[in-house]
Design a protein around this motif. Structure first.
Motif, PDB file in Angstrom:
ATOM      1  N   SER A 157       0.890  -1.165   0.000  1.00 45.52           N
ATOM      2  CA  SER A 157       0.000   0.000   0.000  1.00 45.52           C
ATOM      3  C   SER A 157       0.921   1.206   0.000  1.00 45.52           C
ATOM      4  CB  SER A 157      -0.885   0.030   1.235  1.00 45.52           C
ATOM      5  OG  SER A 157      -1.745  -1.084   1.276  1.00 45.52           O
ATOM      6  N   TYR A 180       1.301   5.458   0.524  1.00 39.92           N
ATOM      7  CA  TYR A 180       0.688   6.635   1.132  1.00 39.92           C
ATOM      8  C   TYR A 180       1.479   7.884   0.768  1.00 39.92           C
ATOM      9  CZ  TYR A 180      -1.977   3.305   3.879  1.00 39.92           C
ATOM     10  OH  TYR A 180      -2.813   2.285   4.264  1.00 39.92           O
ATOM     11  N   ASP A 214       1.613  11.730   1.911  1.00 42.43           N
ATOM     12  CA  ASP A 214       1.190  12.636   2.982  1.00 42.43           C
ATOM     13  C   ASP A 214       0.067  12.029   3.822  1.00 42.43           C
ATOM     14  OD1 ASP A 214       3.089  14.513   2.165  1.00 42.43           O
ATOM     15  OD2 ASP A 214       1.681  15.492   0.798  1.00 42.43           O
ATOM     16  N   GLY A 215       0.182  10.719   4.087  1.00 40.96           N
ATOM     17  CA  GLY A 215      -0.775  10.028   4.939  1.00 40.96           C
ATOM     18  C   GLY A 215      -2.037   9.549   4.246  1.00 40.96           C
ATOM     19  N   LYS A 216      -2.180   9.825   2.954  1.00 34.86           N
ATOM     20  CA  LYS A 216      -3.374   9.418   2.207  1.00 34.86           C
ATOM     21  C   LYS A 216      -3.005   8.276   1.256  1.00 34.86           C
ATOM     22  CE  LYS A 216      -6.976  11.095  -0.847  1.00 34.86           C
ATOM     23  NZ  LYS A 216      -7.455  12.197  -1.677  1.00 34.86           N
ATOM     24  N   LYS A 217      -3.789   7.201   1.323  1.00 34.91           N
ATOM     25  CA  LYS A 217      -3.528   6.045   0.472  1.00 34.91           C
ATOM     26  C   LYS A 217      -3.842   6.381  -0.980  1.00 34.91           C
ATOM     27  CE  LYS A 217      -4.475   1.129   0.072  1.00 34.91           C
ATOM     28  NZ  LYS A 217      -5.147  -0.021   0.672  1.00 34.91           N
ATOM     29  N   VAL A 218      -2.948   5.962  -1.884  1.00 39.63           N
ATOM     30  CA  VAL A 218      -3.149   6.165  -3.318  1.00 39.63           C
ATOM     31  C   VAL A 218      -3.081   4.816  -4.028  1.00 39.63           C
ATOM     32  CG1 VAL A 218      -2.250   8.526  -3.306  1.00 39.63           C
ATOM     33  CG2 VAL A 218      -0.699   6.620  -3.738  1.00 39.63           C
ATOM     34  N   GLU A 219      -3.692   4.762  -5.191  1.00 40.34           N
ATOM     35  CA  GLU A 219      -3.734   3.528  -5.977  1.00 40.34           C
ATOM     36  C   GLU A 219      -2.513   3.428  -6.896  1.00 40.34           C
ATOM     37  OE1 GLU A 219      -6.057   1.127  -5.557  1.00 40.34           O
ATOM     38  OE2 GLU A 219      -6.824   2.384  -3.950  1.00 40.34           O
ATOM     39  N   TYR A 238       3.490   4.305  -8.482  1.00 39.69           N
ATOM     40  CA  TYR A 238       2.516   5.092  -7.734  1.00 39.69           C
ATOM     41  C   TYR A 238       2.654   6.571  -8.074  1.00 39.69           C
ATOM     42  CZ  TYR A 238       2.075   1.030  -4.659  1.00 39.69           C
ATOM     43  OH  TYR A 238       1.857  -0.228  -4.153  1.00 39.69           O
ATOM     44  N   GLY A 256       3.589  14.765  -3.399  1.00 45.39           N
ATOM     45  CA  GLY A 256       3.504  15.086  -1.979  1.00 45.39           C
ATOM     46  C   GLY A 256       4.881  15.079  -1.359  1.00 45.39           C
TER      47      GLY A 256
END
Length: 175
Positions: free
Chosen positions: A114, A116, A118-123, A147, A151
């Motif tokens: 997985s 991330y 800046d703390g946000k999960k991306v696909e 990915y 950020g």
């Protein structure tokens, strides 16, 4: 057709692993947790910053969970984009990795990470040579995953797809 076969193979592996996991959970997971507990216990006395740093890995470090070892070997920025992706980031990265299967069963590779920003999960992005495969016991494979990386704080989280515990490793990705 190849994707359908891979999906069927992955489903079969998941089903077989789920059936066998209930018996092995107590005996296989407990020793591994005990192996890691002394290191964590030693660091409990240390300041919180040191504990946090010790859990985050960097490129070149190996992480092992349930006899699956992953090493992030390289991170590079790419100009390649897929016109059919829903996102078009300003910056994209390709992460090269090696997976070693030290277990006694085939292992599906490609769903262990997985990412991330800046703390946000991306696909994932469909660029590079995205790895979706399986490896037999005692073997290894080199792979890639891409990915978006727009950020400051970039983290790659490794947790084997077949692992049902909370154990995971986080790689700090620096460009």
């Amino acid at each position: 057709m190849k994707k359908l076969m891979m999906l069927l193979m992955l489903s079969l592996v998941l089903a077989l692993a789920a059936c066998g996991e209930t018996e092995g959970t107590d005996s296989a997971s407990a020793p591994k947790a005990d192996d890691k507990a002394p290191a964590e216990t030693e660091k409990v006395d240390a300041p919180a910053e040191e504990v946090e740093e010790s859990k985050n890995l960097k490129v070149g470090d190996a992480a092992t969970i349930d006899d699956i070892t992953v090493t992030v070997t390289k991170v590079s920025v790419t100009d390649e984009r897929n016109e059919f992706d829903e996102v078009n980031p300003e910056r994209a990265i390709i992460i090269d990795f090696t997976v070693e299967n030290n277990s006694d069963a085939d292992y599906p590779v490609g769903m262990d990470f997985s990412f991330y920003v800046d703390g946000k999960k991306v696909e994932t992005l469909a660029v590079g040579n995205v790895t979706m495969d399986a490896i037999s016991p005692g073997r290894s494979i080199d792979g890639q995953v891409a990915y978006p990386a727009d950020g400051e704080k970039l983290e790659l989280e490794f947790k084997p797809m077949m692992h049902f515990g909370n154990e995971k490793y986080i790689y700090d990705i620096e460009l």
